[in-house]
Enzyme design. Structure first.
Site, short mmCIF file in Angstrom:
data_model
loop_
_atom_site.label_atom_id
_atom_site.label_comp_id
_atom_site.label_asym_id
_atom_site.label_seq_id
_atom_site.Cartn_x
_atom_site.Cartn_y
_atom_site.Cartn_z
CG ASN A 104 -10.53 -2.02 15.93
OD1 ASN A 104 -9.73 -2.01 16.87
ND2 ASN A 104 -10.45 -2.89 14.93
CE LYS B 292 -8.28 -1.41 12.41
NZ LYS B 292 -8.15 -1.65 10.98
CG HIS C 102 -10.27 -6.84 12.87
ND1 HIS C 102 -9.27 -6.70 11.93
CD2 HIS C 102 -11.00 -5.70 12.82
CE1 HIS C 102 -9.40 -5.51 11.35
NE2 HIS C 102 -10.45 -4.89 11.87
CD GLU D 185 -6.31 -4.74 11.07
OE1 GLU D 185 -6.30 -4.54 12.30
OE2 GLU D 185 -6.67 -3.88 10.24
CD GLU E 145 -14.07 -4.25 10.24
OE1 GLU E 145 -14.27 -3.09 10.63
OE2 GLU E 145 -13.07 -4.91 10.56
N GLY F 89 -8.44 0.53 6.09
CA GLY F 89 -7.23 1.33 6.16
C GLY F 89 -6.69 1.75 4.80
CB SER G 259 -12.08 3.56 4.23
OG SER G 259 -10.80 2.95 4.17
P1 13P Z 1 -10.49 1.69 8.90
O1 13P Z 1 -11.70 2.47 9.33
O2 13P Z 1 -9.20 2.31 9.31
O3 13P Z 1 -10.54 1.33 7.44
O4 13P Z 1 -10.55 0.29 9.71
C1 13P Z 1 -11.69 -0.46 9.71
C2 13P Z 1 -11.53 -1.55 10.69
O5 13P Z 1 -10.75 -2.46 10.48
C3 13P Z 1 -12.32 -1.50 11.92
O6 13P Z 1 -12.27 -2.69 12.62
#
Ligand code: 13P
Length: 254
Positions: free
Chosen positions: A9, A11, A95, A97, A167, A173, A212
């Protein structure tokens, strides 16, 4: 054992040139993989690039969002059929976010999943709890509510053939990964929730872990019985790191 899926992903990261080199790097590194499914969910403007650079490879293309509507006067939105038109096989739905910054909820996420399937896309449904919820002992009730909210709207059969990503919001992150035991416990809970309604759907459902995941912790996480892959954020922006995670999946699947 379910065949692992490692999905990146990206982003809202990258440029035309970085996207091109990342896509080329993933395509060449993924050539030797036969037991792991690989996908990259790129920002909309790079879908065209993805479609052409992934052509003929086993790496699948995905998007990170889609509109709740099929088409028409929805300025700024992108439909499922447009994603399919650019060769997408996957689309991330719900997601954290998007839940947090764009007000997505079970109603809109369920609608997006319906649109995705109508367009021939496989939804990757994301669920997860915040740190505050985990510390309050609410992890299972939060995840259960997120799953039930979708089932109530579109039915358990809609889970046949989709992917789920667990997640934990506090691990995204942050460099704070859930331990394999913590992640396994939630994955088993999710599978159990689905199994209570439809055993065969639960049995084949892939539940990815996201938060992560890195080359250094991937094998341990992917080695858990109910962790069937990864949804990779930061580490998917490096072809080497992303491919190392794919390799971890490949070795466990061997
Ligand atoms: P990270 O791997 O940067 O923690 O992000 C995970 C994520 O949100 C994947 O959709």
């Amino acid at each position: 054992m379910r065949q692992p899926l490692i999905a990146g992903n990206w982003k809202m990261n990258g440029s035309k040139s970085s996207a091109e080199s990342l896509l080329n790097g993933v395509v060449s590194g993924a050539r030797g993989l036969s037991k792991t499914d690989v996908a990259v969910c790129v920002p909309y403007p790079y879908l065209y690039l993805g479609e052409s650079l992934l052509a003929g490879s086993s790496v699948r293309l995905g998007a990170q969002n889609l509109c709740t509507e099929a088409g028409g006067a929805f300025t700024g939105e992108v439909s499922g059929s447009m994603l399919a038109d650019f060769g997408c096989g996957y689309v991330i739905c719900g997601h954290s976010e998007r839940r947090e910054y764009y007000g997505e909820n079970e109603a809109s996420i369920a609608q997006k999943m319906v649109r995705a399937v109508e367009s021939g896309l496989t939804p990757i449904l994301c669920v997860g709890e915040t740190l505050q919820q985990r510390e309050a002992g609410e992890t299972e009730s939060v995840i259960g509510t997120q799953i039930d909210g979708i089932i109530e709207r579109i039915g358990i059969d809609a889970f046949d053939g989709i992917e789920i990503a667990y997640e934990p919001v506090w691990a995204i992150g942050t460099g704070m990964t859930a331990t394999p035991e913590q992640a396994q416990a939630v994955h088993a809970f999710i599978r159990g929730r689905i199994a209570a309604l439809k055993g065969p759907i639960a049995e084949k459902l892939r539940i990815l872990y996201g938060g992560s995941m890195k080359p250094g912790n991937a094998a341990e996480l992917l080695g858990q019985p109910d962790i069937d892959g990864g949804l990779i954020g930061g580490a998917s922006l490096s072809a080497d790191d992303f491919l190392a995670i794919c390799q971890a999946g490949e070795q466990l699947a061997a």
